[in-house]
Design a protein around this motif. Sequence first.
Motif, PDB file in Angstrom:
ATOM      1  N   THR A 137      -3.262 -27.825 -12.501  1.00 27.21           N
ATOM      2  CA  THR A 137      -3.003 -26.389 -12.663  1.00 27.21           C
ATOM      3  C   THR A 137      -1.661 -26.014 -12.043  1.00 27.21           C
ATOM      4  N   ALA A 138      -1.390 -26.527 -10.850  1.00 24.09           N
ATOM      5  CA  ALA A 138      -0.107 -26.252 -10.202  1.00 24.09           C
ATOM      6  C   ALA A 138       1.053 -26.797 -11.029  1.00 24.09           C
ATOM      7  N   ALA A 139       0.868 -27.996 -11.575  1.00 25.72           N
ATOM      8  CA  ALA A 139       1.925 -28.584 -12.404  1.00 25.72           C
ATOM      9  C   ALA A 139       2.163 -27.751 -13.664  1.00 25.72           C
ATOM     10  N   THR A 140       1.097 -27.191 -14.217  1.00 29.37           N
ATOM     11  CA  THR A 140       1.229 -26.355 -15.419  1.00 29.37           C
ATOM     12  C   THR A 140       2.011 -25.090 -15.101  1.00 29.37           C
ATOM     13  N   VAL A 198       4.121 -20.205 -22.890  1.00 30.96           N
ATOM     14  CA  VAL A 198       2.906 -20.922 -22.532  1.00 30.96           C
ATOM     15  C   VAL A 198       3.252 -22.355 -22.170  1.00 30.96           C
ATOM     16  N   ALA A 199       2.590 -22.889 -21.165  1.00 27.60           N
ATOM     17  CA  ALA A 199       2.701 -24.300 -20.781  1.00 27.60           C
ATOM     18  C   ALA A 199       1.299 -24.872 -20.696  1.00 27.60           C
ATOM     19  N   SER A 200       1.162 -26.160 -20.949  1.00 23.88           N
ATOM     20  CA  SER A 200      -0.175 -26.764 -20.937  1.00 23.88           C
ATOM     21  C   SER A 200      -0.127 -28.173 -20.377  1.00 23.88           C
ATOM     22  N   ALA A 230       4.083 -22.870  -2.818  1.00 23.00           N
ATOM     23  CA  ALA A 230       4.964 -24.038  -2.847  1.00 23.00           C
ATOM     24  C   ALA A 230       4.520 -25.027  -3.919  1.00 23.00           C
ATOM     25  N   ASP A 231       3.204 -25.212  -4.062  1.00 24.14           N
ATOM     26  CA  ASP A 231       2.689 -26.128  -5.088  1.00 24.14           C
ATOM     27  C   ASP A 231       3.013 -25.644  -6.498  1.00 24.14           C
ATOM     28  N   CYS A 232       2.926 -24.335  -6.712  1.00 29.99           N
ATOM     29  CA  CYS A 232       3.003 -23.772  -8.063  1.00 29.99           C
ATOM     30  C   CYS A 232       4.392 -23.276  -8.440  1.00 29.99           C
ATOM     31  N   GLY A 233       5.299 -23.211  -7.483  1.00 33.47           N
ATOM     32  CA  GLY A 233       6.627 -22.685  -7.775  1.00 33.47           C
ATOM     33  C   GLY A 233       6.649 -21.177  -7.925  1.00 33.47           C
ATOM     34  N   LYS A 263      -3.992 -24.306 -19.477  1.00 34.44           N
ATOM     35  CA  LYS A 263      -2.866 -23.544 -20.002  1.00 34.44           C
ATOM     36  C   LYS A 263      -2.482 -22.445 -19.024  1.00 34.44           C
ATOM     37  N   ALA A 264      -1.169 -22.220 -18.888  1.00 37.00           N
ATOM     38  CA  ALA A 264      -0.643 -21.095 -18.120  1.00 37.00           C
ATOM     39  C   ALA A 264       0.223 -20.274 -19.058  1.00 37.00           C
TER      40      ALA A 264
END
Length: 538
Positions: free
Chosen positions: A58-61, A32-34, A229-232, A19-20
């Motif tokens: 994690t990066a995609a989250t 929240v995103a998961s 770059a991976d995480c935006g 979760k982020a």
Amino acid sequence: MTPAPDLLIGIDAGTSVIKAVAFDLQGRQIAVASTPNTVRLSPGGAAEQDLDRTWADTAATLRALGEQVPDLARRTLALAATAQGDGTWLIDAAGRPVGPALLWLDGRSAAQVQALRASPAHAALVARTGTALNPSLQSSQLLWLQAQQPERLARAATALHAKDWLYFCFTGERATSPCEGVFTFGDWRQRAYAPEVLATLGLARWAHLLPPLVDGTRHHAPLSAAAAADCGLRAGTPVALAIMDVPATVLGGGGVAVGEHGALRRVGCSILGSTGMHGWVSDQPADIQPSTEAGYTMAMPLPGAQVRLMSHMAATLNIDWLLAWLAEAAQFMGATVPPRAELLQRLNAAVLEAAPGQALFHPYVAENGERGPFVDGHARAQLSGFTTRLGLGGTARAVFEGICLAARHCYEALGPLPEEIRLSGGAARSPALRQLLASVTGRPVRVSHREECGAAGAALCAAVAVGVVPSLRHALPDWVDAQLGARVTAPDPQHTALYDALMPVYRQQAEAARPGWAALAAARQAHDAHDARAAALS
């Protein structure tokens, strides 16, 4: 003029979900995103995760969080990640994974743990680290790797934990927090590594694998361009190294309570998810009385404060088992299975309507046994004391009571029961579990309104690291106390008297069952070996 950053991100990379969470600077949750996490279970007790997959998820989250929060990259002042504790995440000199991570669930080191626990060395280890050996610990897993896969250790340069791996991916820094490093390889009084611990464990030759200890409330590192770059997110964003998930949840969920004259109160914190964790925070060294049977002593990011914790392997896993059993029964009868939420609601009502104490249930449904308040890989669930009059409601209540009796068992192993219990985790939403936990322990139960306590604890570490608040104590009123519900679930005095009488029986039955569990495991192993030989000959 460009507005100043106004958000903090807390990441909680649990065993099953990553979760982020975005918080404002006063600790209010914004979004929240998961992303589901993937655990690979294998015969023999293996429980592993792929390091690269964990980072990618994690990066995609974080990218998904950016889709919910406008201008997230610019608005993020700092971030921090907590994650599942214990375990072993090996990387080489180039920062590449050396095989899959061994998770806290991994039970393959049981033989090494059993041997050390039976030796005089164990008492010395517990006195130094404040933590009893169990198969979840990185020390135990390094012993297993040394015996079974020494080539992996030879290729490794650093032994990280899950949150440390994410911190490395964010910043390129190899580090761990005193919280996790000390209870495994250090001296809890000094909050530092202790070479004597490695020597006693027989792991001195691998001392170079231990990363530096870093207090994430005093230090942060910039987010690398590649990770950004991976995480935006924005390169250079400060990243703090948070504490592991359980103490982070204790922090975010109200387990740190300041009383009169600034002393910390003995407030219990119970986290009832798939597993159960129970404990309290103290800044008085005399309160810390480690046990050679089970339990953890973890450094909290407050001066002189430790959290004493006891875990039992299966909490709501027992309810999951009960719901699956009910669904299977409905299918067997040709009936439509209600949605899970509806079935759970019905189950809560049935539990609250049933009479208390109709049977005793020991909630050891986890296949890797129990790790608190005793360590026994052979432990198995058992229902006792029932008659033909025990119906569905009584059985369900016994299961819920068993979870709460296990919680009380853990608290009693830590010392005097706390004055109040703050409850978090999935079970906090269950009115039946809230009421039973209060009645079984005889203590009022309060629930935090905060949905993501672990992520909040991580974000709070980042808030202190970058100076949003001067210290964790200063942050408690807004970040923690304001999220605690005013409503308290009080114990039922008559039911508490019954549970007071049942508790010694519960403990006695658990202890008496241990030889039987070992015999049952041996019988099953012999049968499996016989089948394997027969299959090989056919």
